[in-house]
Design a protein around this motif. Structure first.
Motif, PDB file in Angstrom:
ATOM      1  N   GLU A 169       0.819  -1.216   0.000  1.00 33.43           N
ATOM      2  CA  GLU A 169       0.000   0.000   0.000  1.00 33.43           C
ATOM      3  C   GLU A 169       0.849   1.260   0.000  1.00 33.43           C
ATOM      4  N   ASN A 170       2.142   1.116   0.233  1.00 32.00           N
ATOM      5  CA  ASN A 170       3.052   2.261   0.237  1.00 32.00           C
ATOM      6  C   ASN A 170       3.981   2.282  -0.973  1.00 32.00           C
ATOM      7  N   ILE A 171       3.667   1.474  -1.975  1.00 29.51           N
ATOM      8  CA  ILE A 171       4.481   1.418  -3.189  1.00 29.51           C
ATOM      9  C   ILE A 171       3.579   1.561  -4.409  1.00 29.51           C
ATOM     10  N   LEU A 172       3.994   2.411  -5.321  1.00 30.48           N
ATOM     11  CA  LEU A 172       3.314   2.537  -6.608  1.00 30.48           C
ATOM     12  C   LEU A 172       4.056   1.648  -7.606  1.00 30.48           C
ATOM     13  N   PHE A 173       3.355   0.654  -8.137  1.00 28.13           N
ATOM     14  CA  PHE A 173       3.959  -0.266  -9.097  1.00 28.13           C
ATOM     15  C   PHE A 173       3.563   0.162 -10.506  1.00 28.13           C
ATOM     16  N   VAL A 174       4.575   0.393 -11.340  1.00 29.04           N
ATOM     17  CA  VAL A 174       4.340   0.860 -12.703  1.00 29.04           C
ATOM     18  C   VAL A 174       5.006  -0.103 -13.683  1.00 29.04           C
ATOM     19  N   GLY A 175       4.220  -0.644 -14.590  1.00 25.55           N
ATOM     20  CA  GLY A 175       4.754  -1.532 -15.613  1.00 25.55           C
ATOM     21  C   GLY A 175       4.421  -1.022 -16.999  1.00 25.55           C
ATOM     22  N   GLN A 176       5.278  -1.322 -17.941  1.00 25.32           N
ATOM     23  CA  GLN A 176       5.029  -0.956 -19.337  1.00 25.32           C
ATOM     24  C   GLN A 176       5.558  -2.066 -20.225  1.00 25.32           C
ATOM     25  N   ASP A 177       4.788  -2.428 -21.233  1.00 24.09           N
ATOM     26  CA  ASP A 177       5.245  -3.442 -22.181  1.00 24.09           C
ATOM     27  C   ASP A 177       4.583  -3.187 -23.527  1.00 24.09           C
ATOM     28  N   ILE A 178       5.306  -3.468 -24.571  1.00 19.84           N
ATOM     29  CA  ILE A 178       4.786  -3.231 -25.910  1.00 19.84           C
ATOM     30  C   ILE A 178       3.766  -4.298 -26.307  1.00 19.84           C
ATOM     31  N   ASN A 179       3.847  -5.472 -25.655  1.00 18.45           N
ATOM     32  CA  ASN A 179       2.922  -6.552 -25.964  1.00 18.45           C
ATOM     33  C   ASN A 179       1.756  -6.558 -24.983  1.00 18.45           C
ATOM     34  N   ARG A 180       0.541  -6.542 -25.506  1.00 22.97           N
ATOM     35  CA  ARG A 180      -0.648  -6.408 -24.666  1.00 22.97           C
ATOM     36  C   ARG A 180      -0.843  -7.607 -23.741  1.00 22.97           C
ATOM     37  N   PHE A 191      -2.289  -7.206  -9.248  1.00 20.37           N
ATOM     38  CA  PHE A 191      -3.570  -7.003  -8.576  1.00 20.37           C
ATOM     39  C   PHE A 191      -3.801  -8.089  -7.525  1.00 20.37           C
ATOM     40  N   LEU A 192      -3.571  -9.346  -7.892  1.00 23.90           N
ATOM     41  CA  LEU A 192      -3.810 -10.447  -6.968  1.00 23.90           C
ATOM     42  C   LEU A 192      -2.862 -10.419  -5.776  1.00 23.90           C
ATOM     43  N   LEU A 193      -1.750  -9.725  -5.909  1.00 25.88           N
ATOM     44  CA  LEU A 193      -0.796  -9.581  -4.800  1.00 25.88           C
ATOM     45  C   LEU A 193      -1.053  -8.307  -4.004  1.00 25.88           C
ATOM     46  N   GLY A 194      -2.175  -7.644  -4.265  1.00 28.81           N
ATOM     47  CA  GLY A 194      -2.583  -6.491  -3.469  1.00 28.81           C
ATOM     48  C   GLY A 194      -1.856  -5.199  -3.787  1.00 28.81           C
ATOM     49  N   CYS A 195      -1.351  -5.071  -4.999  1.00 33.61           N
ATOM     50  CA  CYS A 195      -0.559  -3.895  -5.362  1.00 33.61           C
ATOM     51  C   CYS A 195      -1.428  -2.766  -5.910  1.00 33.61           C
ATOM     52  N   ALA A 196      -0.933  -1.553  -5.745  1.00 33.40           N
ATOM     53  CA  ALA A 196      -1.541  -0.367  -6.344  1.00 33.40           C
ATOM     54  C   ALA A 196      -0.610   0.141  -7.444  1.00 33.40           C
ATOM     55  N   GLY A 197      -1.197   0.568  -8.541  1.00 31.31           N
ATOM     56  CA  GLY A 197      -0.374   1.078  -9.633  1.00 31.31           C
ATOM     57  C   GLY A 197      -1.091   0.933 -10.951  1.00 31.31           C
ATOM     58  N   TYR A 198      -0.322   0.775 -12.014  1.00 35.76           N
ATOM     59  CA  TYR A 198      -0.920   0.669 -13.337  1.00 35.76           C
ATOM     60  C   TYR A 198       0.071   0.060 -14.314  1.00 35.76           C
ATOM     61  N   VAL A 199      -0.481  -0.421 -15.414  1.00 36.09           N
ATOM     62  CA  VAL A 199       0.330  -0.952 -16.506  1.00 36.09           C
ATOM     63  C   VAL A 199      -0.070  -0.210 -17.774  1.00 36.09           C
ATOM     64  N   VAL A 200       0.917   0.212 -18.525  1.00 35.81           N
ATOM     65  CA  VAL A 200       0.681   0.873 -19.805  1.00 35.81           C
ATOM     66  C   VAL A 200       1.159  -0.044 -20.925  1.00 35.81           C
ATOM     67  N   ILE A 201       0.296  -0.255 -21.901  1.00 37.36           N
ATOM     68  CA  ILE A 201       0.687  -1.013 -23.083  1.00 37.36           C
ATOM     69  C   ILE A 201       1.183  -0.011 -24.124  1.00 37.36           C
ATOM     70  N   GLY A 202       2.457  -0.098 -24.442  1.00 40.72           N
ATOM     71  CA  GLY A 202       3.044   0.852 -25.388  1.00 40.72           C
ATOM     72  C   GLY A 202       4.549   0.716 -25.422  1.00 40.72           C
ATOM     73  N   ASP A 203       5.157   1.351 -26.384  1.00 37.45           N
ATOM     74  CA  ASP A 203       6.601   1.285 -26.605  1.00 37.45           C
ATOM     75  C   ASP A 203       7.326   2.158 -25.585  1.00 37.45           C
ATOM     76  N   SER A 204       8.094   1.546 -24.697  1.00 41.49           N
ATOM     77  CA  SER A 204       8.781   2.301 -23.646  1.00 41.49           C
ATOM     78  C   SER A 204      10.030   3.011 -24.154  1.00 41.49           C
ATOM     79  N   ILE A 205      10.500   2.650 -25.336  1.00 40.54           N
ATOM     80  CA  ILE A 205      11.660   3.347 -25.905  1.00 40.54           C
ATOM     81  C   ILE A 205      11.220   4.674 -26.521  1.00 40.54           C
ATOM     82  N   LEU A 206      10.124   4.634 -27.259  1.00 37.79           N
ATOM     83  CA  LEU A 206       9.616   5.864 -27.867  1.00 37.79           C
ATOM     84  C   LEU A 206       8.972   6.776 -26.830  1.00 37.79           C
ATOM     85  N   HIS A 207       8.238   6.198 -25.903  1.00 31.16           N
ATOM     86  CA  HIS A 207       7.492   6.996 -24.922  1.00 31.16           C
ATOM     87  C   HIS A 207       7.664   6.410 -23.517  1.00 31.16           C
TER      88      HIS A 207
END
Length: 268
Positions: A169-180, A191-207
């Motif tokens: 609850e005190n960590i923001l988890f941020v993931g990004q991957d080009i593959n959906r 989510f099942l491990l109780g984490c807060a944060g988000y995942v973005v589907i997209g190219d992490s090199i370009l953006h």
């Protein structure tokens, strides 16, 4: 699938047997991708009808589920239940990533292989030194993996932080991957491990998501990127932290109208 599958646990064997029962007229990859998308849409929409993309994800869910008969539909919640129990019994694992590899599904991701969990745990222990002091200083920390795959590194970060007595609850988890599919695997497991944060589907090199002008709590989504918010991010605690980040950014460097329109948080 003539090659004998080596499972790492009874839960993986149980999961695989159920999954393969749906593959009479569909490929293993198709059923796997459908399960991942259905589960991710279900989790995303737990935040309620006011959540971003609610209608879009509800429509995607219905489009997929209509390809299965009633008996087959009943298998998907069973698969999610097995995954949930597996991570509850042993959070020190990348359940989906290792099973994905065991089923030889990486061929469908252009040869993408996921890092073994043991290596990810060693990486987390090396890179997260000092996380306890940082958490004490500002009350929370963020961890970002720009090529998250199924989430092994972020899972390892979560478990390492717990050893340091820092709850998810005190960590923001941020993931990004080009593959959906890969990114949604990460999203589901966190989510099942109780984490807060988000995942973005997209190219992490370009953006890339992180950087001095991109506070992790104020998401500056780029065209073509897809955002998956974890329901835990909608809590009052994180809403307060988001408000603080907005205030800090406004004081440090006023946001132009264009940038303000692109910023996405759980409230909008």
């Amino acid at each position: 699938m003539s090659k004998k599958i080596r499972f790492q646990s009874q839960r993986q064997e149980e999961f695989s047997k159920l999954l393969l029962s749906l593959c009479q007229s569909k490929s293993v990859w198709e059923v796997w991708a459908d399960f991942i998308t259905l589960s991710a849409c279900t989790i995303s929409n737990l935040a309620g009808k006011d959540a971003p993309s609610y209608a879009e994800r509800e429509a995607e869910y219905m489009k997929i589920i209509q390809r299965y008969d009633t008996a087959e539909v009943d298998v998907f919640p069973q698969l999610l239940a097995i995954l949930t129990m597996a991570l509850e019994e042993n959070p020190e694992q990348d359940f989906l990533g290792t099973l994905f590899t065991a089923l030889n599904l990486h061929d469908y991701l252009k040869g993408q292989f996921f890092s073994p969990y043991s290596i990810c745990m060693a990486t987390a222990a090396t890179t997260l030194k000092g996380i306890k002091e940082q958490a004490k200083e500002i009350g929370w920390v963020s961890v970002c993996d720009p090529c998250c795959g199924a989430g092994a590194l972020l899972i390892a970060a979560r478990n390492y932080a717990q050893c340091e007595h820092i709850g998810p609850e005190n960590i923001l988890f941020v993931g990004q991957d080009i593959n959906r599919t890969a990114g949604l695997m990460c999203y589901i497991q966190l989510f099942l491990l109780g984490c807060a944060g988000y995942v973005v589907i997209g190219d992490s090199i370009l953006h890339p998501l992180d950087g001095p002008t991109n506070p992790p709590l104020l998401i500056n989504l780029q065209p073509g990127q897809e955002l998956w918010l974890m329901p835990a991010l909608f809590s009052e605690t994180w809403a307060t932290r988001i408000a603080v980040e907005r205030l800090k950014l406004a004081l440090d460097s006023p946001i132009s109208e264009d940038n303000a329109d692109n910023q996405q948080t759980p409230e909008n």
